[in-house]
Write a protein that holds these residues in place. Sequence first.
Motif, PDB file in Angstrom:
ATOM      1  N   LEU A  36       6.404  57.970  16.165  1.00 44.55           N
ATOM      2  CA  LEU A  36       7.150  57.093  17.068  1.00 44.55           C
ATOM      3  C   LEU A  36       6.593  57.187  18.493  1.00 44.55           C
ATOM      4  N   HIS A  37       6.473  58.401  19.017  1.00 40.73           N
ATOM      5  CA  HIS A  37       6.102  58.574  20.421  1.00 40.73           C
ATOM      6  C   HIS A  37       4.624  58.332  20.697  1.00 40.73           C
ATOM      7  N   LEU A  38       3.762  58.682  19.773  1.00 39.93           N
ATOM      8  CA  LEU A  38       2.340  58.393  19.983  1.00 39.93           C
ATOM      9  C   LEU A  38       2.099  56.891  20.000  1.00 39.93           C
ATOM     10  N   THR A  39       2.834  56.163  19.166  1.00 45.14           N
ATOM     11  CA  THR A  39       2.725  54.699  19.140  1.00 45.14           C
ATOM     12  C   THR A  39       3.234  54.102  20.438  1.00 45.14           C
ATOM     13  N   ALA A  40       4.462  54.464  20.819  1.00 41.62           N
ATOM     14  CA  ALA A  40       5.060  53.915  22.039  1.00 41.62           C
ATOM     15  C   ALA A  40       4.262  54.325  23.270  1.00 41.62           C
ATOM     16  N   LEU A  90       0.589  60.631  24.705  1.00 43.64           N
ATOM     17  CA  LEU A  90       1.569  61.717  24.864  1.00 43.64           C
ATOM     18  C   LEU A  90       2.582  61.443  25.972  1.00 43.64           C
ATOM     19  N   ALA A  91       2.446  60.300  26.623  1.00 41.58           N
ATOM     20  CA  ALA A  91       3.250  60.025  27.818  1.00 41.58           C
ATOM     21  C   ALA A  91       4.748  60.072  27.565  1.00 41.58           C
ATOM     22  N   THR A  92       5.223  59.427  26.503  1.00 45.01           N
ATOM     23  CA  THR A  92       6.674  59.385  26.294  1.00 45.01           C
ATOM     24  C   THR A  92       7.228  60.721  25.807  1.00 45.01           C
ATOM     25  N   ILE A  93       6.423  61.506  25.089  1.00 41.21           N
ATOM     26  CA  ILE A  93       6.865  62.848  24.689  1.00 41.21           C
ATOM     27  C   ILE A  93       7.072  63.705  25.950  1.00 41.21           C
ATOM     28  N   PHE A  94       6.114  63.625  26.861  1.00 44.96           N
ATOM     29  CA  PHE A  94       6.222  64.351  28.128  1.00 44.96           C
ATOM     30  C   PHE A  94       7.439  63.873  28.908  1.00 44.96           C
ATOM     31  N   TRP A  95       7.675  62.555  28.859  1.00 42.49           N
ATOM     32  CA  TRP A  95       8.805  61.960  29.558  1.00 42.49           C
ATOM     33  C   TRP A  95      10.130  62.525  29.020  1.00 42.49           C
ATOM     34  N   VAL A  96      10.240  62.560  27.719  1.00 43.52           N
ATOM     35  CA  VAL A  96      11.485  62.972  27.073  1.00 43.52           C
ATOM     36  C   VAL A  96      11.815  64.443  27.331  1.00 43.52           C
TER      37      VAL A  96
END
Length: 373
Positions: free
Chosen positions: A240-244, A172-178
Amino acid sequence: MSVEKVTFNNSISREFSKTVKERVDHYFKEHDLSRHANLQMVIKTIVLLTLYFGSYALIISGQLPLLAMWFLTFLMGIGMAGVGFSVSHDALHGAYSSNKYINKALGYTFDLMGANGYIWKITHNIIHHTYTNIHEHDEDLEVAGFIRLSPHAEWKPIHRFQHVLAFFAYSLATIFWVFVKDYKHFLKDHIGPYNNKSHPVSEWIILFVTKAIYYTYMLVLPMLLLDITWVHLLIGFLTLHLTAGLILGIIFQLAHVVEETDHPMPDQENMIDEHWMIHEMVTTNNFARDNKALCWFVGGLNFQIEHHLFPRTCSVHYPDISHIVEKTANEFGIPYNHHDTFFDAVASHYRTLKKFGDPEFSYSEPKYEFKLG
């Protein structure tokens, strides 16, 4: 929360720092090499950017069936992680090119993927690289309240399960980032050891403009141009985001939160009583150095030791200078932490999460006998 700034005792143990710098400098001079990107790095940049933006272009064309579009969001996630590791990371460190304008331009690839390069340079380049693995200073240790990445952090009952929960958190890191992290950092009074941090108006403008661009091409245009429902859009966006997020989260944690790395605490005068370069050696870990495919994809970040010692050197050179750094470390009796394979490193990180999640675990800082005289 405001915390006092940590210093390092750089007046001692200078020999290792001087020697390893001289030897690495000699390597580049002897081989007549630039410390920056070479043709191999440029080709990789083109490939990774094409993987991300090319996949997006195919999706937005509307010429593919739904299943194919979904698969392309998975490829976009891989591409996003690869661009972050290799292109954005090197550019934001000023390592990609000797030309600051090229670095700045390529650094905006970070912003175009929903993050903010300006905040990253504060939290990562300055704070993480200076205060590696120091509790309440290293921002990379603050993943989530239910994840304890430092043995000095407050223990909570939820940490008993963090060896499982952590990998969901990484995803979830990049979703939180965005959507949250960058705004949160911009609004903070204190970031790591930096108190009352203010940000230029131009950076606020860049934040809102680049976020708007990202939300538009990722969320608005697909709904306007494609024959999909909001459920389809959500599935693709999450894929996309779970993968990245999972790829980025795991790779970065293997560099510092494994069994071999140290988590030192400053003394009463708020000083780490060792040279900064030695501090970086004992808090950092390499892995899978012989895995050429992994080295290519993660931008040499499996050579995290070399990256921390020479952050303004392009990652494409890390495999070669690693032999110099390891040899020098061995001569001075300084640990050169590394795992032979990627899976060895993941297993070590998993065991570390279990240890730090155990209320009975007692951490003791290792003692080293350096050959510095």
